[in-house]
Design a protein around this motif. Structure first.
Motif, PDB file in Angstrom:
ATOM      1  N   HIS A  69      39.441  43.255  94.277  1.00 50.40           N
ATOM      2  CA  HIS A  69      39.753  41.825  94.327  1.00 50.40           C
ATOM      3  C   HIS A  69      38.662  41.043  95.069  1.00 50.40           C
ATOM      4  O   HIS A  69      38.360  39.901  94.705  1.00 50.40           O
ATOM      5  N   TYR A  70      38.092  41.666  96.080  1.00 49.97           N
ATOM      6  CA  TYR A  70      37.055  40.965  96.853  1.00 49.97           C
ATOM      7  C   TYR A  70      35.745  40.856  96.067  1.00 49.97           C
ATOM      8  O   TYR A  70      35.104  39.792  96.042  1.00 49.97           O
ATOM      9  N   PHE A  71      35.341  41.960  95.433  1.00 51.23           N
ATOM     10  CA  PHE A  71      34.012  41.991  94.816  1.00 51.23           C
ATOM     11  C   PHE A  71      33.983  41.502  93.368  1.00 51.23           C
ATOM     12  O   PHE A  71      32.913  41.144  92.867  1.00 51.23           O
ATOM     13  N   TRP A  72      35.114  41.511  92.671  1.00 51.38           N
ATOM     14  CA  TRP A  72      35.114  41.112  91.268  1.00 51.38           C
ATOM     15  C   TRP A  72      34.531  39.713  91.057  1.00 51.38           C
ATOM     16  O   TRP A  72      33.639  39.525  90.204  1.00 51.38           O
ATOM     17  N   GLY A 110      32.520  37.755  88.167  1.00 50.55           N
ATOM     18  CA  GLY A 110      32.821  36.335  88.039  1.00 50.55           C
ATOM     19  C   GLY A 110      34.242  36.118  87.556  1.00 50.55           C
ATOM     20  O   GLY A 110      34.788  36.925  86.806  1.00 50.55           O
ATOM     21  N   GLY A 111      34.851  35.032  87.997  1.00 51.34           N
ATOM     22  CA  GLY A 111      36.221  34.731  87.603  1.00 51.34           C
ATOM     23  C   GLY A 111      37.217  35.552  88.399  1.00 51.34           C
ATOM     24  O   GLY A 111      36.881  36.269  89.343  1.00 51.34           O
ATOM     25  N   THR A 112      38.474  35.429  87.992  1.00 52.07           N
ATOM     26  CA  THR A 112      39.537  36.150  88.697  1.00 52.07           C
ATOM     27  C   THR A 112      39.618  37.590  88.190  1.00 52.07           C
ATOM     28  O   THR A 112      39.336  37.858  87.011  1.00 52.07           O
ATOM     29  N   PRO A 113      40.005  38.514  89.053  1.00 53.03           N
ATOM     30  CA  PRO A 113      40.134  39.911  88.625  1.00 53.03           C
ATOM     31  C   PRO A 113      41.217  40.058  87.561  1.00 53.03           C
ATOM     32  O   PRO A 113      42.155  39.249  87.500  1.00 53.03           O
ATOM     33  N   PRO A 114      41.117  41.063  86.710  1.00 55.79           N
ATOM     34  CA  PRO A 114      42.155  41.286  85.695  1.00 55.79           C
ATOM     35  C   PRO A 114      43.475  41.659  86.352  1.00 55.79           C
ATOM     36  O   PRO A 114      43.513  42.189  87.469  1.00 55.79           O
ATOM     37  N   ARG A 115      44.561  41.378  85.651  1.00 53.14           N
ATOM     38  CA  ARG A 115      45.888  41.691  86.180  1.00 53.14           C
ATOM     39  C   ARG A 115      46.162  43.183  86.032  1.00 53.14           C
ATOM     40  O   ARG A 115      45.848  43.785  85.013  1.00 53.14           O
ATOM     41  N   VAL A 116      46.758  43.768  87.073  1.00 56.66           N
ATOM     42  CA  VAL A 116      47.086  45.190  87.058  1.00 56.66           C
ATOM     43  C   VAL A 116      48.465  45.379  86.427  1.00 56.66           C
ATOM     44  O   VAL A 116      49.445  44.751  86.846  1.00 56.66           O
ATOM     45  N   LEU A 117      48.549  46.227  85.418  1.00 62.04           N
ATOM     46  CA  LEU A 117      49.818  46.521  84.771  1.00 62.04           C
ATOM     47  C   LEU A 117      50.778  47.179  85.756  1.00 62.04           C
ATOM     48  O   LEU A 117      50.392  48.070  86.517  1.00 62.04           O
ATOM     49  N   GLN A 141      45.619  56.384  72.547  1.00 65.40           N
ATOM     50  CA  GLN A 141      44.851  55.977  73.720  1.00 65.40           C
ATOM     51  C   GLN A 141      43.817  54.916  73.364  1.00 65.40           C
ATOM     52  O   GLN A 141      43.616  53.942  74.109  1.00 65.40           O
ATOM     53  N   GLN A 142      43.165  55.093  72.232  1.00 64.40           N
ATOM     54  CA  GLN A 142      42.167  54.098  71.817  1.00 64.40           C
ATOM     55  C   GLN A 142      42.813  52.727  71.600  1.00 64.40           C
ATOM     56  O   GLN A 142      42.272  51.696  72.018  1.00 64.40           O
ATOM     57  N   THR A 143      43.977  52.720  70.960  1.00 61.59           N
ATOM     58  CA  THR A 143      44.671  51.456  70.693  1.00 61.59           C
ATOM     59  C   THR A 143      45.175  50.836  71.994  1.00 61.59           C
ATOM     60  O   THR A 143      45.080  49.617  72.198  1.00 61.59           O
ATOM     61  N   TYR A 144      45.711  51.668  72.885  1.00 61.23           N
ATOM     62  CA  TYR A 144      46.173  51.195  74.204  1.00 61.23           C
ATOM     63  C   TYR A 144      45.028  50.528  74.961  1.00 61.23           C
ATOM     64  O   TYR A 144      45.185  49.425  75.508  1.00 61.23           O
ATOM     65  N   GLU A 145      43.853  51.177  74.979  1.00 58.94           N
ATOM     66  CA  GLU A 145      42.707  50.623  75.699  1.00 58.94           C
ATOM     67  C   GLU A 145      42.232  49.317  75.064  1.00 58.94           C
ATOM     68  O   GLU A 145      41.857  48.370  75.766  1.00 58.94           O
ATOM     69  N   ARG A 146      42.260  49.264  73.725  1.00 55.23           N
ATOM     70  CA  ARG A 146      41.802  48.046  73.046  1.00 55.23           C
ATOM     71  C   ARG A 146      42.721  46.865  73.374  1.00 55.23           C
ATOM     72  O   ARG A 146      42.245  45.773  73.713  1.00 55.23           O
ATOM     73  N   ILE A 147      44.035  47.075  73.281  1.00 58.57           N
ATOM     74  CA  ILE A 147      44.980  45.994  73.585  1.00 58.57           C
ATOM     75  C   ILE A 147      44.838  45.549  75.041  1.00 58.57           C
ATOM     76  O   ILE A 147      44.845  44.356  75.352  1.00 58.57           O
ATOM     77  N   LYS A 148      44.711  46.515  75.925  1.00 52.49           N
ATOM     78  CA  LYS A 148      44.582  46.228  77.357  1.00 52.49           C
ATOM     79  C   LYS A 148      43.334  45.384  77.625  1.00 52.49           C
ATOM     80  O   LYS A 148      43.387  44.397  78.372  1.00 52.49           O
ATOM     81  N   ASP A 149      42.214  45.750  77.000  1.00 49.24           N
ATOM     82  CA  ASP A 149      40.973  45.001  77.200  1.00 49.24           C
ATOM     83  C   ASP A 149      41.069  43.591  76.624  1.00 49.24           C
ATOM     84  O   ASP A 149      40.576  42.623  77.225  1.00 49.24           O
ATOM     85  N   GLU A 150      41.706  43.474  75.455  1.00 49.44           N
ATOM     86  CA  GLU A 150      41.861  42.145  74.835  1.00 49.44           C
ATOM     87  C   GLU A 150      42.665  41.213  75.732  1.00 49.44           C
ATOM     88  O   GLU A 150      42.419  40.003  75.768  1.00 49.44           O
ATOM     89  N   GLN A 169      43.580  43.122  81.055  1.00 48.59           N
ATOM     90  CA  GLN A 169      44.457  43.830  81.975  1.00 48.59           C
ATOM     91  C   GLN A 169      43.853  45.188  82.304  1.00 48.59           C
ATOM     92  O   GLN A 169      43.033  45.722  81.551  1.00 48.59           O
ATOM     93  N   ILE A 170      44.254  45.743  83.427  1.00 53.23           N
ATOM     94  CA  ILE A 170      43.837  47.088  83.812  1.00 53.23           C
ATOM     95  C   ILE A 170      45.061  47.846  84.314  1.00 53.23           C
ATOM     96  O   ILE A 170      46.064  47.250  84.715  1.00 53.23           O
ATOM     97  N   ASP A 171      44.986  49.175  84.269  1.00 54.00           N
ATOM     98  CA  ASP A 171      46.070  49.979  84.828  1.00 54.00           C
ATOM     99  C   ASP A 171      45.631  50.535  86.180  1.00 54.00           C
ATOM    100  O   ASP A 171      44.508  50.275  86.646  1.00 54.00           O
ATOM    101  N   PHE A 172      46.501  51.298  86.827  1.00 54.45           N
ATOM    102  CA  PHE A 172      46.227  51.752  88.187  1.00 54.45           C
ATOM    103  C   PHE A 172      44.999  52.665  88.252  1.00 54.45           C
ATOM    104  O   PHE A 172      44.225  52.603  89.211  1.00 54.45           O
ATOM    105  N   GLU A 173      44.807  53.493  87.244  1.00 53.35           N
ATOM    106  CA  GLU A 173      43.631  54.361  87.245  1.00 53.35           C
ATOM    107  C   GLU A 173      42.347  53.546  87.056  1.00 53.35           C
ATOM    108  O   GLU A 173      41.305  53.882  87.633  1.00 53.35           O
TER     109      GLU A 173
END
Length: 570
Positions: free
Chosen positions: A102-105, A110-117, A182-191, A194-198
Motif C-alpha cells: 500500500h505504501y509503495f504502490w 501510480g494510483g491506488t493499490p488494487p483491491r484484495v479479494l 486458473q488462466q481464466t481466474y487470473e484474467r478476470i482478476k486482472d481485468e 484485483q489481487i488475492d492474498f498470495e
C-alpha cells in the motif's frame, strides 16, 4: 499513552531456564531455535527481543517479529508490551507485505493499490461459469487451494501444468481443465484490478527485487527479524524474507519439524531443518523441556515420533515432574456411541469442578463435530467451535462494542462492571445462562465473555479505556475466553492447549485420512496426531469407533494407536 517501562536485563534473563536463556542472549547473527511442543518458545523469543531492547542492542523500531496468524501476532505484541519492548512490529507475513504494498504502490506504479479479494470462491465460480465447468462449493474450495499452492510454491501456470500430474486435483477436473480455470481466474482478476492474498506477497517481493529504492527503504526500516513457526514457511515466504534481509544475517527462526502440518498448502520444514546449510555460522539452540504436559503424555508423544526426521525428544519439566494418569484408548460401536461416551465423560468432569474452557475435543474433519455437538448438547454442556466465525465478527459482539462506544461518551464516573452489564442487559444478557445449548447459549457465552473482560480489568479502568482495549483486541483478533468446551479440528488446535483433551475418530480413514497416500502424506498425518497429543496438559483421552453411525462397513483402529500403546524399545 506513556510507553511501558523497560524491564531490566537481569530480570528478563532470570525468568528463563538455561536453554531459553541461551536463546535470549544470542542477539546477533543467524540463530535457529528448535523448540518442541510446550517448551516455552514464545517466552524465549519475546524475552530475547525484550533483552535486546533493554540492553540497547536493538532499536525496537528496527525489529520485525513474523508469524502466521493474526491471533499469534497479537499475542506476541501483548507479551512484548508487558516486557517493555514497545514499538516492536509483530505481524503476519501477509499483513507486513500488505503495508509495504500500500505504501509503495502509488510511488512505483501510480494510483491506488488494487483491491484484495476477501476470498477466491466467487471469482473462481465466475471463471468456472465461463468455462462451463460444474463445481460445487467444495470443488471451488479445492480449486482455490490449488491456486494457493501454485503461487506459494512460486510456480507459473506452465510449471503447474507439469507438476499437476502428480497431484490430487479437485473432483472431476482434468489437468487441462484446472489449468484453464486458473488462466481464466487470473484474467478476470486482472481485468477488475484485483489481487488475492498470495499476489500480495508476490507483488511485494517483485517491488523489492526490481526497484532499488523500495529495497533500500524497506531494509532501512527493519534490521532484525524473528520468525516464529518457521517449519510452516513456504518458498514464497522464504524468498520474501530473504529480500527483506538483503544479504544481512540478523535472523532468528523458531520451529519444530514435528509440527509441520500444512505441507498441502505449500509449507515445508526444509528451511528449518537446513538452516545450518543456508547459514553455516548459525547458532542452534534446542528447547526440549516440556512445561505443559505430564510425563505420561510426553512419553506417548515421544513414542509416536521416535526416529522421525528432525524430531526432538521432549522431557517433562512440569512442577514435580508429575507422572499423571496414563492416556486412555477406548473403542466404540459407532460414531454416535463414541460421541455419547465423550459427552458423558465431559459432563462428569464439569460436575466435579473442571471448568468447561479447560476441555477440548479434537477431530480430523469438521463433519465429525456434528455428532459431538449434539451429544454434548443433550448433557447441557456449552460448546464453542474453532470453525465458528471469529469472536469479534459475531453480530452480538459487534452490537455490544458499538453500544459500549456510545455509552462511553456520556458515562464517566460509574463502576466499569455496572456500565458494561447495563449495556449487555439491553442486548438480552441475563445473569443465569439459558437452558441447553444452541445459538442462544452461544450468544450468552459471547456476551458473558465481554463481561468477564470488564471484571478482570485493572481497578480504575473507565468505560472509554475498556472500549479502547476491546478495539485493540478486535484489531488483533485477541478473543476473550468463553466458559465452554472447545470443539476443534486437529489443524485448528495448533498453538493452543487445554487441561483435558479428547481426540475422537482415531480410525483408519480418518487418522490417517483416506486420501493420504504415500509415505510423505502418512508422515503428515502422524505429525497432525502428534500436535493433538501435545495440546493436553493433564488428561488425554483417545477413542475410535468401529463404524460410522447407520453404516455397515467396519473400520480398523488407526495404525498410530498401535504405536503409542506399544512399550518403548531401545
Amino acid at each position: 499513552m506513556t510507553a511501558e517501562p523497560v524491564v531490566s536485563p537481569d530480570r528478563l534473563l532470570a525468568a528463563l531456564d538455561d536453554h531459553q536463556r541461551q536463546v535470549a542472549e544470542a542477539l546477533l547473527g543467524p540463530v535457529c531455535v528448535l523448540a518442541g511442543a510446550g517448551t516455552g518458545k514464545t517466552r524465549a523469543i519475546t524475552h530475547r527481543i525484550a533483552y535486546g531492547v533493554a540492553t540497547g542492542a536493538y532499536d525496537p523500531q528496527r525489529v520485525m517479529a513474523l508469524t502466521f496468524t493474526t491471533r499469534a501476532a497479537g499475542e506476541l505484541l501483548g507479551r512484548l508490551r508487558a516486557l517493555g519492548a514497545e514499538g516492536v512490529a509483530a505481524r503476519t507475513f501477509h499483513s507486513a507485505a500488505l503495508r509495504q504494498l500500500h505504501y509503495f504502490w502509488p510511488i512505483v506504479v501510480g494510483g491506488t493499490p488494487p483491491r484484495v479479494l476477501e476470498g477466491k470462491g466467487p471469482l473462481l465460480g465466475q471463471a468456472a461459469g465461463v468455462l462451463k465447468l460444474s463445481l460445487d462449493t467444495a470443488g471451488l474450495r479445492d480449486a482455490a487451494a490449488e491456486i494457493e499452492w501454485r503461487k506459494v510454491s512460486r510456480l507459473s501456470i506452465d510449471d503447474y501444468a507439469r507438476a499437476a500430474h502428480s497431484r490430487t486435483l479437485p473432483a472431476r477436473l482434468s489437468v487441462d481443465a484446472m489449468v484453464a480455470l486458473q488462466q481464466t481466474y487470473e484474467r478476470i482478476k486482472d481485468e477488475r484490478k484485483q489481487i488475492d492474498f498470495e499476489d500480495v506477497l508476490l507483488a511485494t517481493a517483485g517491488m523489492i527485487e526490481n526497484e532499488p529504492r523500495v529495497a533500500e527503504q524497506v531494509r532501512a526500516q527493519y534490521r532484525f527479524f524473528v520468525v516464529d513457526e518457521y517449519q510452516d514457511v513456504s518458498p514464497l515466504q522464504h524468498d520474501l524474507l530473504t529480500l527483506w534481509l538483503g544479504g544481512r544475517r540478523e535472523l532468528c527462526v523458531v520451529g519444530d519439524a514435528s509440527q509441520t502440518i500444512y505441507s498441502f498448502a505449500g509449507a515445508t520444514s526444509d528451511y528449518l531443518v537446513r538452516f545450518g546449510s543456508e547459514y553455516p555460522e548459525a547458532r542452534v539452540v534446542r528447547l526440549e523441556d516440556n512445561y505443559r504436559s505430564t510425563t505420561a503424555i510426553v512419553t506417548l508423544a515421544n513414542r509416536l515420533m521416535r526416529g522421525r526426521p528432525g524430531a526432538l525428544t521432549l522431557h517433562a519439566a512440569s512442577e514435580g515432574s508429575e507422572r499423571g494418569a496414563a492416556p486412555s484408548v477406548s473403542k466404540h460401536v459407532d460414531d454416535a456411541a463414541e460421541a455419547a461416551s465423550i459427552a458423558q465423560s465431559i459432563a462428569r468432569r464439569i460436575a466435579d469442578g473442571t471448568p468447561p474452557e479447560s476441555i477440548a475435543v479434537l477431530y480430523r474433519i469438521n463433519t465429525q463435530s456434528i455428532a459431538l455437538e449434539s451429544a454434548l448438547g443433550r448433557f447441557g454442556v456449552p460448546v464453542q467451535s474453532r470453525a465458528d466465525s471469529r469472536f469479534f465478527d459475531q453480530i452480538e459482539v459487534k452490537q455490544a462494542i458499538m453500544l459500549l462506544r456510545g455509552a462511553s461518551i456520556s458515562i464517566t464516573d460509574e463502576p466499569l462492571f455496572k456500565s458494561v452489564s447495563d449495556v449487555l442487559r439491553g442486548l438480552g444478557w441475563r445473569q443465569d445462562p439459558p437452558e441447553g445449548g444452541g445459538a442462544e447459549r452461544a450468544k450468552w457465552e459471547s456476551m458473558n465473555a465481554l463481561l468477564g473482560l470488564a471484571e478482570e480489568s485493572p481497578k480504575g479502568t473507565t468505560l472509554a479505556d475498556f472500549v479502547r482495549e476491546l478495539q485493540r483486541r478486535q484489531q488483533q483478533q485477541h478473543a476473550p475466553t468463553r466458559s465452554a468446551v472447545t470443539l476443534s479440528t486437529l489443524h485448528a488446535a495448533k498453538g493452543l492447549e487445554w487441561d483435558c483433551v479428547y481426540i475422537a475418530g482415531l480410525s483408519e480413514g480418518l487418522v490417517p485420512i483416506t486420501f493420504a497416500q504415500g509415505l510423505e502424506a502418512i508422515d503428515e498425518e502422524r505429525r497432525l496426531f502428534y500436535v493433538g497429543i501435545t495440546r493436553a496438559r493433564k488428561v488425554l483421552e483417545l477413542s475410535w469407533a468401529q463404524r460410522a453411525t447407520s453404516a455397515r462397513a467396519e473400520r480398523a483402529p488407526s495404525r498410530f494407536l498401535d504405536e503409542v500403546r506399544a512399550p518403548a524399545t531401545g
